[in-house]
Structure formats: C-alpha cells, structure tokens
Motif scaffolding. Structure first.
Motif, PDB file in Angstrom:
ATOM      1  N   UNK A  74     -15.192  12.147  -1.143  1.00  0.00           N
ATOM      2  CA  UNK A  74     -16.163  11.904  -1.905  1.00  0.00           C
ATOM      3  C   UNK A  74     -15.665  11.809  -3.347  1.00  0.00           C
ATOM      4  N   UNK A  75     -14.952  13.006  -3.626  1.00  0.00           N
ATOM      5  CA  UNK A  75     -14.835  13.474  -4.136  1.00  0.00           C
ATOM      6  C   UNK A  75     -12.965  12.679  -5.208  1.00  0.00           C
ATOM      7  N   UNK A  76     -12.107  13.153  -3.754  1.00  0.00           N
ATOM      8  CA  UNK A  76     -10.961  11.878  -3.639  1.00  0.00           C
ATOM      9  C   UNK A  76     -11.168  10.591  -4.091  1.00  0.00           C
ATOM     10  N   UNK A  77     -12.524  10.054  -4.188  1.00  0.00           N
ATOM     11  CA  UNK A  77     -12.702   9.021  -4.167  1.00  0.00           C
ATOM     12  C   UNK A  77     -12.778   8.344  -5.390  1.00  0.00           C
ATOM     13  N   UNK A  78     -13.397   9.170  -6.003  1.00  0.00           N
ATOM     14  CA  UNK A  78     -14.011   9.360  -7.282  1.00  0.00           C
ATOM     15  C   UNK A  78     -13.248   9.003  -7.972  1.00  0.00           C
ATOM     16  N   UNK A  79     -12.507  10.373  -7.563  1.00  0.00           N
ATOM     17  CA  UNK A  79     -11.182  11.104  -8.033  1.00  0.00           C
ATOM     18  C   UNK A  79     -10.026   9.626  -8.519  1.00  0.00           C
ATOM     19  N   UNK A 102       0.969  -1.237  -0.502  1.00  0.00           N
ATOM     20  CA  UNK A 102      -0.241  -0.009  -0.062  1.00  0.00           C
ATOM     21  C   UNK A 102       0.708   1.115  -0.006  1.00  0.00           C
ATOM     22  N   UNK A 103       0.569   2.452  -0.451  1.00  0.00           N
ATOM     23  CA  UNK A 103       1.410   3.154  -0.483  1.00  0.00           C
ATOM     24  C   UNK A 103       1.241   3.832   0.507  1.00  0.00           C
ATOM     25  N   UNK A 104       2.370   5.130   0.832  1.00  0.00           N
ATOM     26  CA  UNK A 104       2.379   6.182   1.910  1.00  0.00           C
ATOM     27  C   UNK A 104       1.596   6.814   2.032  1.00  0.00           C
ATOM     28  N   UNK A 105       1.015   7.482   3.371  1.00  0.00           N
ATOM     29  CA  UNK A 105      -0.742   8.315   3.426  1.00  0.00           C
ATOM     30  C   UNK A 105      -0.768   9.363   2.143  1.00  0.00           C
ATOM     31  N   UNK A 106      -0.855   9.979   1.886  1.00  0.00           N
ATOM     32  CA  UNK A 106      -1.450  10.829   1.245  1.00  0.00           C
ATOM     33  C   UNK A 106      -2.998  11.941   1.500  1.00  0.00           C
ATOM     34  N   UNK A 107      -2.699  13.471   1.584  1.00  0.00           N
ATOM     35  CA  UNK A 107      -3.832  13.837   2.202  1.00  0.00           C
ATOM     36  C   UNK A 107      -4.748  13.877   0.766  1.00  0.00           C
ATOM     37  N   UNK A 108      -5.565  14.048   1.087  1.00  0.00           N
ATOM     38  CA  UNK A 108      -6.758  14.327   0.105  1.00  0.00           C
ATOM     39  C   UNK A 108      -7.369  15.392  -0.425  1.00  0.00           C
ATOM     40  N   UNK A 109      -6.758  15.969   0.723  1.00  0.00           N
ATOM     41  CA  UNK A 109      -7.251  17.748  -0.361  1.00  0.00           C
ATOM     42  C   UNK A 109      -6.138  17.723  -1.419  1.00  0.00           C
ATOM     43  N   UNK A 110      -5.020  17.611  -0.972  1.00  0.00           N
ATOM     44  CA  UNK A 110      -3.629  17.722  -1.414  1.00  0.00           C
ATOM     45  C   UNK A 110      -3.544  16.723  -3.409  1.00  0.00           C
ATOM     46  N   UNK A 111      -4.096  15.681  -2.942  1.00  0.00           N
ATOM     47  CA  UNK A 111      -4.727  14.913  -4.190  1.00  0.00           C
ATOM     48  C   UNK A 111      -5.495  15.175  -5.109  1.00  0.00           C
ATOM     49  N   UNK A 112      -6.932  15.613  -4.715  1.00  0.00           N
ATOM     50  CA  UNK A 112      -7.683  16.842  -5.084  1.00  0.00           C
ATOM     51  C   UNK A 112      -7.117  17.853  -5.572  1.00  0.00           C
ATOM     52  N   UNK A 113      -6.009  18.591  -4.923  1.00  0.00           N
ATOM     53  CA  UNK A 113      -5.017  20.045  -5.560  1.00  0.00           C
ATOM     54  C   UNK A 113      -4.699  19.413  -7.347  1.00  0.00           C
ATOM     55  N   UNK A 114      -3.776  18.177  -7.309  1.00  0.00           N
ATOM     56  CA  UNK A 114      -2.925  17.753  -8.504  1.00  0.00           C
ATOM     57  C   UNK A 114      -1.598  18.145  -7.771  1.00  0.00           C
ATOM     58  N   UNK A 115      -1.272  18.544  -6.710  1.00  0.00           N
ATOM     59  CA  UNK A 115       0.025  17.827  -5.879  1.00  0.00           C
ATOM     60  C   UNK A 115       0.936  16.687  -6.404  1.00  0.00           C
ATOM     61  N   UNK A 116       1.832  17.127  -7.362  1.00  0.00           N
ATOM     62  CA  UNK A 116       3.049  16.309  -8.303  1.00  0.00           C
ATOM     63  C   UNK A 116       2.988  15.459  -6.611  1.00  0.00           C
ATOM     64  N   UNK A 117       4.079  16.171  -5.893  1.00  0.00           N
ATOM     65  CA  UNK A 117       4.659  14.796  -4.511  1.00  0.00           C
ATOM     66  C   UNK A 117       3.234  14.413  -4.299  1.00  0.00           C
TER      67      UNK A 117
END
Length: 440
Positions: A122-127, A80-95
């Motif tokens: 919900x938005x992060x899961x869908x993405x 499993x991946x390292x933990x990513x913050x859902x808000x940053x994933x939705x922002x498209x943060x490359x890191x």
C-alpha cells in the motif's frame, strides 16, 4: 510535536490536516482508519488497454533501459521495468529506483515491484503513484526465486489458501492506495506441479473484484521454473474465467515466433501475450509478429542491434570508464542469450527452433554468423570490443544467469557430444541462487 511524517497514507494525512484545523476524530494516534472497503478512491484512475499490444516481459538484469529501447525500435508497444523489491523502494535505495527509470521512447510503461504484505505494498503503491512516471504498476506474485519466496512474496503467495488470502489483501490495499495508475498482477499457475494445486484460475476469476486492472499468467508453476513447455491449455482455461468478469488476461510463456503468437491469440480470449525469453534470444520476434512474417535476419543486422545497445548504454550509464564497463557487462549478459538463436535460413524446411530444445552446434553462413552463435564468453567479449574498445585492466565476466530451460538429460547429452553451454541451474558467485531471467 508538529513533525512532518513522510510515510503517511492519504487518509492519515487528511486526519492530520483536520486536527491542525481543529477537527477532532475518533481514531488512534494517527487518526481514523483507512477508507472502508465499499468506497473506491480510484474512480479517476486511468485505464490501460493491453489488447493487441506487444508486451515485453520484465527481465532480471537484461531488461534494462537500453535493452527496452532496442525492443521499442523493433516494435514493442508495452515495456516494463526490471523487478524492484518494494521494501527497498520505500527505503529510497538508489539502485532500486534506478531500475524504475523510464525512457521517453517507451510509449506504455509499467513499474514492477515485488512484496507480499498489504501494508508494504500500500505504501509502495502510493509512493510510485505520486512520484514515478509510469502508466501502471505491476505486482509480481509469481517470482520463483528462493530469496523472494522466503520473504513471503512472489510464488509463495500461491502455495496455499492462506497465501491466496494474503494476496487478496495485498491487491486490495495496493490498488486503493493509487489514484492515478492502475494495478496489475503477474502470476504463475501455482506453487507445485500437482494440477490439483493450481490456483491461478480461481485468482483470475476474483482479481477484478479485488482491484486488479489486468492479470498476466505465466503458464508454468514455481516448482517447474522454466523446465518443460508452458501449459497454454491451462492459460486458455484461465482466459475463460477472466472473460466472465471482463478481466484482461495476458498470456506468457514460450512465444518465440509470429506463429506462436498467432496460435495463442487465435481463440480471442487473451488481451495479448507477454514475450520474455523470445525477446532476449531474438528481439526481432517483435517485428516478425507485427509484420506477420519470418525474418531471416543477417549477421550484420544482428550486429547492428548490439551497436545500437552500446550507444543507448553509454547514453544511459555514461561514457566514462565506469559507464563503458557497465554497458559492456550488460551487453555480455544479453549475449549469453542471443547466441542460442539459430538462423532460420539454416533450418530444414518446415522446421522451427523451439525454446526448450538445445540446438546442435552449427557453422554459420559467414564468419560473423558463426561468431554470434558461439557460447564462449571470450567470443562475446570480442564482439563487445568492436563497439566499446578494449576492456579495463582486470575486467572479468561470468554470466549471471544460465539457462535452466533445458532438461538435465538434454544437458548431459550435450556434454557427451562436446557441445558447450550450460543447462541446469547454477549459483552466482556469491552463492545465492538466481532465477534465469524472467521475473516469474
């Protein structure tokens, strides 16, 4: 205005497309509301079978792709991946997206995210369901890091009834936003050490009705962090509750040997055990469990694992100067754990190393074995130079994590003996508190 909306749920997209076709709706400016709770859009979602599979925990900083490849080579079935913050994933943060990358050798791979609000997850899961190559998505609801809890995520959801209610809304919203990948959640026993405030057994009993496919339980509280042994009696209590609803429960905490794994699995109540610090300190514990043996691994064989990591790191981060130094830094972070291993050939008969007891200083059976046991960063850098060459000018390394799994009394006693190494939490260079390694 016919402008394409990029953050749009499937229900809203259907309404938008219907409006373009001349179909009217009774909804607001974005159309009808989300599907009611008695519908399940995830009937076609794949199922993941965790039973009997060796599961390597999500590990902050050290659980990167090259390390996971090493673990796969030693017997890991689930990564499993390292933990990513859902808000940053939705922002498209490359890191943040880089944390979620999968290698083809990872047979069963999950992406872990953290967030505490239903609309966000919900938005992060869908993405992630649409865009990411993963077999399941895990929401970390046990992370004890102060910065995470302050945002209403992680272990803060375990603090009171309001938090648990919000956890339910998060799971329902996130699970219904994904059609392909199932949702799993990771918990701790509770927020406080007070046993009357432990809530995991109640959550485990209800998680499946919320939409969770499986639950991982770390047998510690948020207040406890990594001090003291994990409470496997409580994990078994939760396993009994999970069995009532046929919810796969994965136990987590202090699995350091094949004997530990077999003991925890002997009741037949758990799907499997998640292995965190055990895999950091001695990743060959995966081989030991698979082959049901104790491996008195040689110093040369341990060195080969670092060589393998170096090759994987250069392939992943690049072989230019930046890639080499990135690989070096992550290799040194890993060594800040591996030096804690005591070769079983040096232990007295009938004695085994445990997770929370600091081993005394010792001399290895060879100079290399002694070198690998050193807790000095200069010695770790010396090992890394064997594979990555000399360091770039001005290179500086300070371990990002220090173990807080040893008690303060044990740490003071070690200092009095003149034994190196740190115990107790330490702040990072920027002053922000960081968790030891495992994301909860």
């Amino acid at each position: 205005m016919d402008i394409e909306l990029r953050c749009l749920s499937r229900a809203q997209a259907a309404v938008r497309n219907g409006a373009r076709a001349g179909v009217t709706s009774r909804g607001g400016h974005l159309g009808a509301r989300e599907p009611p709770s008695d519908t399940n859009p995830r009937d076609g979602a794949r199922r993941v079978d965790f039973r009997g599979k060796l599961y390597v925990a999500p590990l902050t900083t050290v659980g990167n792709l090259p390390f996971r490849r090493v673990c796969v080579g030693l017997g890991a079935d689930v990564t499993i991946s390292e933990m990513a913050m859902a808000s940053n994933v939705l922002k498209g943060d490359r890191g943040e997206w880089a944390l979620l990358r999968r290698h083809p050798s990872e047979k069963l791979f999950g992406a872990q995210v953290c967030g505490g609000w239903p609309d966000l997850l919900a938005r992060c899961g869908e993405l992630l369901d649409d865009e990411l190559d993963c077999d399941f998505v895990d929401v970390n609801m046990g992370c004890p890091i102060d910065g995470v809890c302050a945002k209403g995520a992680g272990s803060s959801l375990l603090r009171d009834a309001e938090g648990v209610a919000r956890m339910e809304r998060v799971v329902r919203a996130a699970s219904r936003s994904m059609r392909r990948a199932p949702l799993t959640i990771k918990l701790r026993m509770g927020y406080d050490d007070d046993p009357s405030k432990h809530v995991a057994h109640e959550i485990v009993a209800r998680a499946k009705s919320w939409g969770a496919h499986a639950v991982t339980l770390h047998g510690r509280t948020r207040q406890q962090r990594y001090s003291r042994a994990a409470d496997w009696a409580y994990v078994e209590r939760c396993a009994a509750a999970a069995r009532e609803t046929s919810t796969p429960l994965i136990g987590n905490g202090d699995v350091f040997s094949s004997a530990d794994y077999e003991r925890h699995m002997s009741s037949g109540s758990l799907a499997t055990c998640m292995i965190g610090r055990g895999a950091l300190i001695k990743p060959w514990v995966l081989t030991e469990i698979k082959e049901r043996r104790v491996w008195d691994i040689s110093a040369r064989e341990r060195l080969d694992l670092f060589e393998r990591f170096g090759a994987f790191g250069l392939e992943h981060w690049g072989a230019d100067e930046k890639g080499v130094e990135t690989t070096r830094r992550f290799m040194l972070e890993w060594m800040s754990y591996t030096h804690r291993y005591v070769p079983v050939g040096l232990l007295e008969r009938g004695v085994s190393q445990t997770m929370a007891l600091r081993p005394p200083a010792y001399v290895g059976r060879s100079d290399l074995e002694t070198l690998l046991a050193s807790d000095k960063t200069e010695d770790w850098r010396r090992v890394a130079r064997m594979f990555l060459g000399p360091e770039a000018p001005g290179f500086r390394f300070v371990p990002k994590h220090r173990s807080n799994s040893y008690s303060a009394a044990c740490d003071a006693a070690a200092a009095a003996r003149g034994v190196g190494g740190g115990g107790g939490e330490e702040e990072e260079d920027d002053g922000e508190e960081e968790e030891e390694e495992e994301n909860g």
